[in-house]
Design a protein around this motif. Structure first.
Motif, PDB file in Angstrom:
ATOM      1  N   SER A 182       2.056   2.957 -10.951  1.00  0.00           N
ATOM      2  CA  SER A 182       1.191   3.987 -12.039  1.00  0.00           C
ATOM      3  C   SER A 182       1.652   5.145 -11.423  1.00  0.00           C
ATOM      4  CB  SER A 182      -0.618   4.174 -12.419  1.00  0.00           C
ATOM      5  OG  SER A 182      -1.092   4.727 -10.666  1.00  0.00           O
ATOM      6  N   LEU A 183       2.048   5.220 -10.201  1.00  0.00           N
ATOM      7  CA  LEU A 183       2.853   6.186  -9.031  1.00  0.00           C
ATOM      8  C   LEU A 183       4.489   6.205  -9.073  1.00  0.00           C
ATOM      9  CD1 LEU A 183      -0.553   7.545  -6.990  1.00  0.00           C
ATOM     10  CD2 LEU A 183      -0.117   8.161  -8.551  1.00  0.00           C
ATOM     11  N   GLY A 184       4.740   4.910 -10.029  1.00  0.00           N
ATOM     12  CA  GLY A 184       6.352   4.693  -9.721  1.00  0.00           C
ATOM     13  C   GLY A 184       6.434   3.573  -8.149  1.00  0.00           C
ATOM     14  N   ALA A 185       5.717   3.243  -7.828  1.00  0.00           N
ATOM     15  CA  ALA A 185       5.854   2.217  -6.673  1.00  0.00           C
ATOM     16  C   ALA A 185       6.719   1.456  -8.384  1.00  0.00           C
ATOM     17  CB  ALA A 185       4.946   1.219  -6.657  1.00  0.00           C
ATOM     18  N   ASP A 186       8.154   0.233  -7.473  1.00  0.00           N
ATOM     19  CA  ASP A 186       8.339  -1.300  -8.420  1.00  0.00           C
ATOM     20  C   ASP A 186       8.046  -2.045  -8.037  1.00  0.00           C
ATOM     21  OD1 ASP A 186      10.801   0.871  -9.720  1.00  0.00           O
ATOM     22  OD2 ASP A 186      11.108   1.635  -7.478  1.00  0.00           O
ATOM     23  N   VAL A 187       7.562  -2.599  -6.803  1.00  0.00           N
ATOM     24  CA  VAL A 187       6.865  -4.096  -6.328  1.00  0.00           C
ATOM     25  C   VAL A 187       5.929  -2.984  -5.900  1.00  0.00           C
ATOM     26  CG1 VAL A 187       6.966  -5.961  -4.938  1.00  0.00           C
ATOM     27  CG2 VAL A 187       8.957  -4.548  -6.431  1.00  0.00           C
ATOM     28  N   ALA A 188       4.437  -3.923  -6.408  1.00  0.00           N
ATOM     29  CA  ALA A 188       2.944  -3.798  -5.318  1.00  0.00           C
ATOM     30  C   ALA A 188       2.781  -4.914  -4.885  1.00  0.00           C
ATOM     31  CB  ALA A 188       1.858  -2.983  -6.203  1.00  0.00           C
ATOM     32  N   ILE A 189       3.104  -4.944  -2.966  1.00  0.00           N
ATOM     33  CA  ILE A 189       2.929  -6.747  -2.688  1.00  0.00           C
ATOM     34  C   ILE A 189       1.177  -6.377  -2.042  1.00  0.00           C
ATOM     35  CG2 ILE A 189       3.209  -7.147  -0.540  1.00  0.00           C
ATOM     36  CD1 ILE A 189       5.453  -5.754  -0.841  1.00  0.00           C
ATOM     37  N   ASP A 190       1.118  -7.801  -2.620  1.00  0.00           N
ATOM     38  CA  ASP A 190      -0.857  -8.167  -1.628  1.00  0.00           C
ATOM     39  C   ASP A 190      -0.436  -8.729  -0.484  1.00  0.00           C
ATOM     40  OD1 ASP A 190      -2.652  -9.048  -1.615  1.00  0.00           O
ATOM     41  OD2 ASP A 190      -3.139 -10.500  -3.356  1.00  0.00           O
ATOM     42  N   TYR A 191      -1.120  -7.682   0.174  1.00  0.00           N
ATOM     43  CA  TYR A 191      -0.618  -8.270   1.798  1.00  0.00           C
ATOM     44  C   TYR A 191      -2.170  -8.821   2.093  1.00  0.00           C
ATOM     45  CZ  TYR A 191      -4.352  -4.762   2.775  1.00  0.00           C
ATOM     46  OH  TYR A 191      -5.562  -3.639   2.572  1.00  0.00           O
ATOM     47  N   HIS A 192      -2.795  -9.505   1.518  1.00  0.00           N
ATOM     48  CA  HIS A 192      -3.723 -10.572   1.775  1.00  0.00           C
ATOM     49  C   HIS A 192      -2.840 -11.303   1.619  1.00  0.00           C
ATOM     50  CE1 HIS A 192      -6.767  -7.372   2.316  1.00  0.00           C
ATOM     51  NE2 HIS A 192      -7.151  -7.310   1.240  1.00  0.00           N
ATOM     52  N   HIS A 193      -2.101 -12.146   0.857  1.00  0.00           N
ATOM     53  CA  HIS A 193      -1.103 -13.056   0.298  1.00  0.00           C
ATOM     54  C   HIS A 193       0.246 -13.343   0.249  1.00  0.00           C
ATOM     55  CE1 HIS A 193      -5.727 -13.469  -1.258  1.00  0.00           C
ATOM     56  NE2 HIS A 193      -5.635 -14.751  -1.013  1.00  0.00           N
ATOM     57  N   GLU A 194       0.957 -12.268   0.422  1.00  0.00           N
ATOM     58  CA  GLU A 194       2.266 -11.805  -0.123  1.00  0.00           C
ATOM     59  C   GLU A 194       2.926 -11.521   1.932  1.00  0.00           C
ATOM     60  OE1 GLU A 194       4.005 -10.904  -3.967  1.00  0.00           O
ATOM     61  OE2 GLU A 194       2.197  -9.953  -3.074  1.00  0.00           O
ATOM     62  N   ASP A 195       3.712 -11.966   1.671  1.00  0.00           N
ATOM     63  CA  ASP A 195       4.650 -11.602   3.101  1.00  0.00           C
ATOM     64  C   ASP A 195       5.030 -10.351   3.192  1.00  0.00           C
ATOM     65  OD1 ASP A 195       5.885 -11.091   5.473  1.00  0.00           O
ATOM     66  OD2 ASP A 195       6.613 -13.017   5.415  1.00  0.00           O
ATOM     67  N   PHE A 196       5.537  -9.022   2.939  1.00  0.00           N
ATOM     68  CA  PHE A 196       6.238  -8.056   2.804  1.00  0.00           C
ATOM     69  C   PHE A 196       7.535  -8.383   3.291  1.00  0.00           C
ATOM     70  CE2 PHE A 196       3.970  -6.181   6.918  1.00  0.00           C
ATOM     71  CZ  PHE A 196       5.958  -5.562   7.776  1.00  0.00           C
ATOM     72  N   VAL A 197       8.463  -8.843   4.809  1.00  0.00           N
ATOM     73  CA  VAL A 197       8.925  -8.847   5.158  1.00  0.00           C
ATOM     74  C   VAL A 197       9.575 -10.218   4.158  1.00  0.00           C
ATOM     75  CG1 VAL A 197      10.457 -10.183   6.931  1.00  0.00           C
ATOM     76  CG2 VAL A 197       8.329  -9.247   7.507  1.00  0.00           C
ATOM     77  N   GLN A 198       9.242 -10.861   3.599  1.00  0.00           N
ATOM     78  CA  GLN A 198       9.850 -11.665   2.444  1.00  0.00           C
ATOM     79  C   GLN A 198      10.227 -11.114   1.309  1.00  0.00           C
ATOM     80  OE1 GLN A 198      11.071 -14.961   2.839  1.00  0.00           O
ATOM     81  NE2 GLN A 198      12.432 -14.705   1.205  1.00  0.00           N
ATOM     82  N   VAL A 199       9.286 -10.515   0.452  1.00  0.00           N
ATOM     83  CA  VAL A 199       8.797  -9.625  -1.010  1.00  0.00           C
ATOM     84  C   VAL A 199      10.781  -8.740  -0.251  1.00  0.00           C
ATOM     85  CG1 VAL A 199       8.492  -7.295  -2.365  1.00  0.00           C
ATOM     86  CG2 VAL A 199       7.026 -10.017  -0.991  1.00  0.00           C
ATOM     87  N   ALA A 200      10.419  -7.683   1.646  1.00  0.00           N
ATOM     88  CA  ALA A 200      11.941  -6.950   1.643  1.00  0.00           C
ATOM     89  C   ALA A 200      13.413  -7.649   1.004  1.00  0.00           C
ATOM     90  CB  ALA A 200      11.600  -5.947   2.459  1.00  0.00           C
ATOM     91  N   LYS A 201      12.848  -9.179   1.620  1.00  0.00           N
ATOM     92  CA  LYS A 201      14.429  -8.956   1.741  1.00  0.00           C
ATOM     93  C   LYS A 201      15.029  -9.917   0.367  1.00  0.00           C
ATOM     94  CE  LYS A 201      13.824 -11.021   6.632  1.00  0.00           C
ATOM     95  NZ  LYS A 201      14.159 -12.054   7.464  1.00  0.00           N
ATOM     96  N   GLU A 202      14.277  -9.899  -0.623  1.00  0.00           N
ATOM     97  CA  GLU A 202      14.574 -10.760  -1.702  1.00  0.00           C
ATOM     98  C   GLU A 202      14.727  -9.205  -2.201  1.00  0.00           C
ATOM     99  OE1 GLU A 202      10.632 -11.863  -3.255  1.00  0.00           O
ATOM    100  OE2 GLU A 202      10.625 -13.863  -2.236  1.00  0.00           O
ATOM    101  N   HIS A 203      14.677  -8.114  -1.986  1.00  0.00           N
ATOM    102  CA  HIS A 203      15.380  -6.524  -2.061  1.00  0.00           C
ATOM    103  C   HIS A 203      16.267  -6.038  -1.848  1.00  0.00           C
ATOM    104  CE1 HIS A 203      11.635  -7.447  -5.025  1.00  0.00           C
ATOM    105  NE2 HIS A 203      12.391  -5.970  -5.783  1.00  0.00           N
ATOM    106  N   GLY A 204      16.772  -7.114  -0.583  1.00  0.00           N
ATOM    107  CA  GLY A 204      18.351  -6.671   0.279  1.00  0.00           C
ATOM    108  C   GLY A 204      17.364  -5.506   1.500  1.00  0.00           C
ATOM    109  N   GLY A 205      16.744  -5.953   1.373  1.00  0.00           N
ATOM    110  CA  GLY A 205      16.152  -4.929   2.959  1.00  0.00           C
ATOM    111  C   GLY A 205      15.453  -4.143   2.465  1.00  0.00           C
ATOM    112  N   ALA A 206      14.920  -3.318   3.406  1.00  0.00           N
ATOM    113  CA  ALA A 206      14.779  -1.781   3.260  1.00  0.00           C
ATOM    114  C   ALA A 206      15.383  -1.161   3.854  1.00  0.00           C
ATOM    115  CB  ALA A 206      12.790  -1.475   3.664  1.00  0.00           C
ATOM    116  N   ASP A 207      15.855   0.144   3.549  1.00  0.00           N
ATOM    117  CA  ASP A 207      16.534   0.818   4.287  1.00  0.00           C
ATOM    118  C   ASP A 207      15.957   2.137   5.019  1.00  0.00           C
ATOM    119  OD1 ASP A 207      19.345   0.621   2.879  1.00  0.00           O
ATOM    120  OD2 ASP A 207      18.184   0.328   1.205  1.00  0.00           O
ATOM    121  N   VAL A 208      14.890   1.878   4.379  1.00  0.00           N
ATOM    122  CA  VAL A 208      13.028   3.007   4.968  1.00  0.00           C
ATOM    123  C   VAL A 208      12.316   2.191   5.332  1.00  0.00           C
ATOM    124  CG1 VAL A 208      12.340   5.408   5.024  1.00  0.00           C
ATOM    125  CG2 VAL A 208      15.233   5.264   4.934  1.00  0.00           C
TER     126      VAL A 208
END
Length: 325
Positions: A182-208
């Protein structure tokens, strides 16, 4: 004046109401009569004895406030007694009054009530100084924010959206993830069950990456960076020491920066006064037009500081917690 002090290092129960001499402004300072003070994770660390105030700062907990100008020190101009303000502090916020360098005092964004304004100084200065002044984030880049539902995170999501940045964030419950979206996040990751590294790589990696975890996430954060990515560490909730694969960092031409706000000097090109000036110039207009709004979870009377600390410790809050005076 009344002030909240930690009688000894410990849990919220050590916070007690005490009497302190009313502050007087030194040259270049102002005294503010406090209406409200914001809570920050660093407050919990100071209460526990792990984060003492910088030399010369008040030992009263509290790094931000809103209120009215009560007195002006020698050399301070452009302000009048009675002006409504908010301020970035090195300490002293959990009290009825505080002395603060004039450069760290900011006029309220138009339309923001005095109490709500206490939720802004620390998060606005932290997020702006790290995302823009340090990481030089650009429109079209991808940002990963750990803990998007907290005070820092909820402000970072809104500012990043305003800057035209794709935002990934993490949160532990579906309610908090919905809040982040609701505040503007395009993707909200469930850190209990999802790997934020994999999600970031699916989006080309995090620039910041804006990281509050420190050691626990260091290696994974580097893995999640895009080529030329910038990791900015602003907290140590996951520890202070970790091993860094410098080769991995070099292959990505990436960088790691660690920053603090509280211990910076007031003056200088990267000091707190300079940060406050940029926030007033660039961020306050976004608050005034509704693009960014202060997110307040709950308010507590000053005397209930212990209850407010318990709420923050629980991790159940979304946005900021305030003490009202």
């Amino acid at each position: 004046m009344r002030a909240i002090l930690a009688t000894e290092p410990g849990g919220p129960e050590v916070l007690t109401v005490s009497d302190r001499p009313d502050p007087t402004p030194a040259p270049g300072e102002m005294v503010v009569t406090i209406a409200a003070a914001g809570l920050n994770r660093a407050d919990l660390l100071q209460r526990q004895g792990f984060y003492p105030p910088p030399p010369g700062a008040s030992d009263v907990i509290g790094m931000e406030c809103s209120g009215t100008v009560a007195a002006l020190g020698e050399g301070v101009s452009g302000w009048s007694v009675g002006d409504e303000v908010c301020a970035l502090l090195a300490g002293g916020g959990y009290a009825e009054q505080v002395a603060v360098p004039a450069g760290q005092v900011m006029r309220l964004p138009a339309g923001v009530p005095l109490i709500e304004a206490a939720a802004l100084p620390e998060v606005a200065c932290t997020v702006w100084s790290n995302l823009v002044m340090t990481a030089r984030i650009q429109p079209g880049e991808t940002l990963l924010v750990h803990g998007g539902a907290g005070g820092i995170g909820s402000f970072a999501l809104q500012l990043a959206q305003a800057l035209g940045v794709t935002v990934l964030t993490s949160a532990g419950t579906e309610d908090k993830r919905a809040f982040c979206r609701s505040l503007g996040a395009d993707v909200a990751i469930d850190y209990h069950h999802e790997d934020f590294v994999q999600v970031a790589k699916e989006h080309g990696g995090a620039d910041v990456i804006l990281d509050n975890m420190g050691a626990k996430y260091l290696a994974r954060n580097v893995d999640a960076l895009a080529d030329g990515g910038r990791l900015v560490v602003i907290g140590l909730q996951g520890g202070a020491k970790a091993e860094l694969d410098i080769n991995a960092l070099m292959r990505k031409r990436a960088s790691v920066a660690g920053t603090t706000l509280r211990s910076r000097p007031s003056d200088g090109p990267r000091g707190k006064a300079a940060i406050c000036a940029e926030v007033v110039e660039h961020v306050w207009p976004l608050v005034e037009d509704g693009t960014i709004r202060p997110i307040i979870d709950a308010t507590f009377p000053l005397e209930q500081a212990a209850a407010a600390h318990e709420r923050m410790t629980s991790g159940e809050h979304t946005g900021k917690l305030l003490l009202t005076v």
